[in-house]
Write a protein that holds these residues in place. Structure first.
Motif, short mmCIF file in Angstrom:
data_model
loop_
_atom_site.label_atom_id
_atom_site.label_comp_id
_atom_site.label_asym_id
_atom_site.label_seq_id
_atom_site.Cartn_x
_atom_site.Cartn_y
_atom_site.Cartn_z
N LEU A 46 0.83 -1.20 0.00
CA LEU A 46 0.00 0.00 0.00
C LEU A 46 0.87 1.25 0.00
O LEU A 46 1.97 1.25 0.56
CB LEU A 46 -0.92 -0.01 1.21
N PRO A 47 0.37 2.34 -0.62
CA PRO A 47 1.19 3.56 -0.70
C PRO A 47 1.42 4.16 0.68
O PRO A 47 0.48 4.29 1.47
CB PRO A 47 0.33 4.49 -1.57
N GLY A 48 2.67 4.50 0.96
CA GLY A 48 3.00 5.15 2.22
C GLY A 48 3.09 4.20 3.41
O GLY A 48 3.25 4.64 4.53
N ILE A 49 2.96 2.91 3.17
CA ILE A 49 3.05 1.93 4.26
C ILE A 49 4.38 1.19 4.16
O ILE A 49 4.59 0.39 3.26
CB ILE A 49 1.89 0.91 4.19
#
Lengths: 200, 200
Positions: free
Chosen positions: A18-21
């Motif tokens: 997931l983006p930013g994870i």
């Protein structure tokens, strides 16, 4: 060498996509969910699949909706002379948050990007042209793609496509910081950009 | 007044319940997932439910595992004279990352917290006492709860429970964190660092 049980390893792997994870955040989320009752994970999983299943593009504007037409296209109070083209449904949310734009939208589905292999056929450009040509109400098309190289060239491409069509094609003012992202711009910046829009 | 379709609203609501996920992050995650093929959401949902279903506490140490005993408890190379008590499974991962602790663990499941209504029966304290009393191998129990009021009082409580049992109960050292800054350290940390000072 921190060794996780296989199912936890798989969950961390999926979360990290997931983006930013990153790994730490994935770990925090996973351990949080595993500590909660099983119903919490089940509910999250269900809403995720349900949202992905039920939501599809609006027949007219390609915004996300559960029906044929999205809630904006069906609103009787919208100004049907103005059309605002954005890259993604999240950009629609950003403009709605300003409470100052009352026209309709068109979700392009991204920008032209030869580098990433996205050509005109990957966007909803044909539908946009058909929509503008087929509806004499539209007086203006505001192209609100991101103020990036791709966003700018997509705007220019749209302007070329609509040459000769009696609709004013405008671009958001560069009140926006170059290289920025429409989705994350604050309301005031978006408002200034709307106010200062210019004909291409 | 940003109005979302119901299934998207529900997804955002569930995502925002996660630790460290605010409205903007939830929106970014949701729109990201909705843009991906349906298989991506389905896989994430499946791994989530699978992990929550398969994982349960280790019979001996209460770390997360898919089997009866966790991979650490079954490792033949671990030092079976040392036991390290932590609050959560994520703390086990943190200690394993040091590559320097080779003993066994005991996951307490949190700390005593009268304010939040967590008493001794909510932790794995009975199992810890039975484990230490029932196994003459253990020479030391390191209590590695967080250096907070709750963590400290839980450590003290454990020490009381094990009075008379021939095992050394120790607590993690208190002092300056590596890479820290004396100027910005709080009074309590500096006091502990002073108290625990060592000859160079």
């Amino acid at each position: 060498m921190a060794e996780y049980p296989p199912s936890l390893e798989k969950l961390l792997h999926e979360l990290e996509k997931l983006p930013g994870i990153g790994p730490r955040t994935a770990q925090r989320l996973a351990f949080h969910l595993l500590k909660q009752p099983a119903a919490v994970s089940q509910t999250l999983a269900n809403t995720l699949v349900e949202a992905r299943t039920k939501l599809h593009p609006c027949k007219d504007c390609f915004n996300l909706t559960e029906k044929d037409l999205c809630h904006i296209c069906t609103m009787s109070t919208r100004d049907r002379t103005a059309l605002l083209a954005v890259e993604d449904p999240s950009d629609v949310v950003a403009f709605e948050r300003t409470h100052e734009y009352h026209g309709l939208y068109h979700v392009l589905g991204g920008t032209l990007s030869p580098l990433e292999g996205r050509g005109p056929q990957d966007l909803t450009l044909d539908a946009l042209v058909a929509r503008v040509k087929g509806n004499k109400n539209f007086k203006e098309l505001i192209v609100a793609t991101d103020p990036t190289v791709e966003g700018d060239s997509t705007a220019l491409y749209i302007q070329q496509l609509l040459k000769g069509v009696p609709v004013k094609v405008t671009r958001l003012a560069r009140g926006m910081p170059s290289g920025g992202d429409v989705e994350y711009a604050d309301e005031s910046t978006l408002l200034k950009a709307l106010e200062g829009r210019r004909e291409i």
